[in-house]
Design a protein around this motif. Structure first.
Motif, PDB file in Angstrom:
ATOM      1  N   VAL A  59       0.890  -1.180   0.066  1.00 25.95           N
ATOM      2  CA  VAL A  59      -0.092   0.021  -0.083  1.00 25.95           C
ATOM      3  C   VAL A  59       0.793   1.313  -0.020  1.00 25.95           C
ATOM      4  CG1 VAL A  59      -1.815   1.417   1.286  1.00 25.95           C
ATOM      5  CG2 VAL A  59      -1.839  -1.124   1.050  1.00 25.95           C
ATOM      6  N   LYS A  60       1.902   1.261   0.511  1.00 22.95           N
ATOM      7  CA  LYS A  60       2.783   2.558   0.677  1.00 22.95           C
ATOM      8  C   LYS A  60       3.241   2.826  -0.649  1.00 22.95           C
ATOM      9  CE  LYS A  60       7.636   0.634   1.335  1.00 22.95           C
ATOM     10  NZ  LYS A  60       7.419  -0.903   1.133  1.00 22.95           N
ATOM     11  N   ALA A  61       3.181   2.212  -1.663  1.00 22.27           N
ATOM     12  CA  ALA A  61       3.715   2.468  -3.074  1.00 22.27           C
ATOM     13  C   ALA A  61       2.722   3.771  -3.349  1.00 22.27           C
ATOM     14  CB  ALA A  61       3.797   1.639  -4.145  1.00 22.27           C
ATOM     15  N   GLY A 190      14.720  -6.117  -2.887  1.00 25.92           N
ATOM     16  CA  GLY A 190      15.360  -4.881  -3.180  1.00 25.92           C
ATOM     17  C   GLY A 190      14.524  -4.286  -4.341  1.00 25.92           C
ATOM     18  N   SER A 191      13.978  -2.965  -4.065  1.00 28.82           N
ATOM     19  CA  SER A 191      13.035  -2.513  -4.965  1.00 28.82           C
ATOM     20  C   SER A 191      13.814  -1.899  -6.408  1.00 28.82           C
ATOM     21  CB  SER A 191      12.441  -1.121  -4.497  1.00 28.82           C
ATOM     22  OG  SER A 191      11.454  -0.949  -4.919  1.00 28.82           O
ATOM     23  N   GLN A 192      13.030  -1.966  -7.379  1.00 28.34           N
ATOM     24  CA  GLN A 192      13.612  -1.920  -8.835  1.00 28.34           C
ATOM     25  C   GLN A 192      14.768  -2.652  -9.018  1.00 28.34           C
ATOM     26  OE1 GLN A 192      12.072  -0.283 -11.021  1.00 28.34           O
ATOM     27  NE2 GLN A 192      13.324   0.166 -12.609  1.00 28.34           N
ATOM     28  N   ALA A 367       4.564   5.668  -8.297  1.00 30.72           N
ATOM     29  CA  ALA A 367       5.057   4.775  -7.096  1.00 30.72           C
ATOM     30  C   ALA A 367       5.920   5.742  -6.229  1.00 30.72           C
ATOM     31  CB  ALA A 367       5.593   3.391  -7.278  1.00 30.72           C
ATOM     32  N   TYR A 368       5.726   5.853  -4.898  1.00 30.48           N
ATOM     33  CA  TYR A 368       6.816   6.449  -4.065  1.00 30.48           C
ATOM     34  C   TYR A 368       6.771   7.935  -4.125  1.00 30.48           C
ATOM     35  CZ  TYR A 368       7.153   1.476  -2.865  1.00 30.48           C
ATOM     36  OH  TYR A 368       7.217   0.218  -2.416  1.00 30.48           O
ATOM     37  N   THR A 369       5.757   8.688  -4.784  1.00 31.92           N
ATOM     38  CA  THR A 369       5.837  10.044  -5.073  1.00 31.92           C
ATOM     39  C   THR A 369       4.894  10.742  -3.859  1.00 31.92           C
ATOM     40  OG1 THR A 369       4.442   9.709  -6.834  1.00 31.92           O
ATOM     41  CG2 THR A 369       6.970   9.794  -7.458  1.00 31.92           C
TER      42      THR A 369
HETATM   43  C1  LIG Z   1       7.978  -1.475   0.157  1.00 37.28           C
HETATM   44  C2  LIG Z   1       7.533  -3.085   0.195  1.00 37.28           C
HETATM   45  C3  LIG Z   1       7.163  -3.678  -0.872  1.00 37.28           C
HETATM   46  C4  LIG Z   1       6.914  -3.206  -2.064  1.00 37.28           C
HETATM   47  O1  LIG Z   1       8.296  -3.142  -2.684  1.00 37.28           O
HETATM   48  P1  LIG Z   1       8.254  -2.526  -4.417  1.00 37.28           P
HETATM   49  O2  LIG Z   1       9.735  -2.818  -4.654  1.00 37.28           O
HETATM   50  O3  LIG Z   1       7.768  -1.201  -4.378  1.00 37.28           O
HETATM   51  O4  LIG Z   1       7.426  -3.632  -5.037  1.00 37.28           O
HETATM   52  C5  LIG Z   1       6.801  -5.013  -0.690  1.00 37.28           C
HETATM   53  N1  LIG Z   1       6.996  -5.714   0.507  1.00 37.28           N
HETATM   54  C6  LIG Z   1       7.375  -4.978   1.736  1.00 37.28           C
HETATM   55  C7  LIG Z   1       7.439  -5.703   2.979  1.00 37.28           C
HETATM   56  C8  LIG Z   1       7.756  -3.698   1.597  1.00 37.28           C
HETATM   57  O5  LIG Z   1       8.172  -3.054   2.656  1.00 37.28           O
END
Ligand SMILES: *Cc1c(COP(=O)(O)O)cnc(C)c1O
Length: 388
Positions: A59-61, A190-192, A367-369
């Protein structure tokens, strides 16, 4: 890297509806426009590759209620990190049994709230956290988050979350002793993480722990593979279906049959569905001999573009003067903070004709803005968001 061969996609998925909307409207402040239909298309594209793995949107995205509501309708689950996110997804119609409380750092009162709201799945990476869960959500299912070494991601998630491999079995045992259900393991690559093959090292590491836990008698049911699914920021990425399918293949080869796989895409689900309408405020040179122009925007590090930290995420910028000759620029935000410089080590190339007042579009930044935008730093309002 060849941008065509071997990769299914070199252009953003479908920004056109968003960019048409931006072209047709005036905005008083920087505004994120998000196309909820594009989120839905991406949900289907990822689901097609993920097979029986279930999506729990991080959800945070982007917590815009229109996104949550659409995803509820599509049968998505949700990875919530706080009481506020749990309340949000429940208010949009999500069932509590489709919600996991995935933050490993939770207040006791928030665990109790989640438990009373019907949430039964919690993350943990420490003894004290397990004790809090046992006290406030007795009998809950827990998964243990593992620290991932050597992430190849553009936006790695560091050592803040997870425990080292040698602690995982102890924590699973502790959970069982506390009357919790030691349900599975989680990690975040890791993201991206731009290429599916970059998951290999992480999956090797987690699979070794998984098999050790099975060998020790834990009947693990859940593998939570987190996020990491990439968005297009100018460097070629695989088609989301192909990428997801390749990750699932890597998992099957290492884990064998896993009863339940959960994926938590954030960026990969919403980034390409959004674009920001912004404006050039000033173009200047610090001296007549300066090779680089400085271009100041009305949006910066503190008003939504936090992921430019370390110049990690490089957004694509469209201007009304595209096609004119370009030159190198340092790109900066409008606030009176010297950290509010977006790209300087690797300058960005923009048209030499760019001038104050030009409207620009920052692509693929759904995302993330909005979530990273400060409330009123220097009197600049937070990022506006419009869902279309
Ligand atoms: C932020 C987060 C995600 C999402 O990560 P993305 O790289 O944006 O897809 C998924 N799982 C957890 C536990 C996170 O903290």
């Amino acid at each position: 890297m060849n941008a065509v061969t071997g990769f299914g996609r070199i252009a953003p998925l479908a920004p056109s509806r968003v960019e048409s909307f931006i072209a047709e409207h005036e905005f008083a402040h920087p505004t994120l426009v998000i196309d909820v239909d594009a989120v839905e298309r991406q949900f289907h594209a990822l689901s097609a590759g993920l097979g029986h793995a279930h999506i729990h949107y991080a959800v945070k995205a982007n917590p815009h209620p229109a996104i949550i509501e659409r995803l509820v309708g599509l049968g998505s689950g949700f990875d919530a990190a706080s009481r506020g996110e749990i309340e949000l997804v429940l208010s949009q119609g999500a069932h509590a049994d489709h919600v996991s409380f995935g933050n490993t750092i939770k207040k006791a009162a928030d665990i109790r709230f989640a438990h009373q709201a019907g949430v039964t799945l919690f993350a943990a990476d420490a003894e004290e956290e397990l004790a809090k869960i046992a006290d406030n959500a007795p009998g809950a299912r827990v998964y243990i988050r593992v620290i991932v070494d050597n992430s190849e991601a553009d936006w790695p998630l560091s050592r803040k979350f997870g425990c080292a491999s040698d602690k995982v079995l102890d924590l699973l045992g502790r959970a069982r002793d506390l009357g919790l259900v030691p349900h599975g393991l989680s990690f975040h690559v890791g993201s991206q993480t731009r290429e599916a093959r970059m998951w290999t090292g992480t999956l090797d590491q987690v699979a070794a722990i998984w098999h050790r836990a099975q060998g020790a008698g834990f009947d693990l049911q859940l593998l939570n593979i987190g996020g990491g699914f990439p968005a297009f920021y100018g460097e070629a990425i695989e088609h989301p279906t192909a990428y997801a399918a390749a990750v699932i293949d890597l998992i099957s080869a290492r884990f064998g049959e896993v009863p339940q796989i959960m994926a938590e895409p954030g960026r990969g689900l919403v980034a390409e569905a959004g674009a920001i309408a912004a404006e050039v405020v000033l173009v200047s040179r610090k001296s007549d001999a300066d090779l680089h122009r400085w271009v100041y925007l009305d949006i910066g590090r503190f008003s939504g573009l936090a992921e430019t930290e370390g110049e990690a995420i490089r957004y694509q910028i469209a201007t009304p003067r595209d096609g004119d000759e370009t030159g190198a620029c340092v790109l900066a935000g409008p606030s009176c903070d010297s950290a509010d410089v977006l790209y300087e080590k690797r300058p960005i190339h923009l048209p030499v004709t760019l001038a104050a007042g030009d409207r620009i579009v920052i692509r693929n930044c759904g995302a993330y803005t909005s979530t990273y935008s400060s409330v009123c730093f220097n009197g600049f309002p937070p990022l506006d968001v419009i869902a279309i």
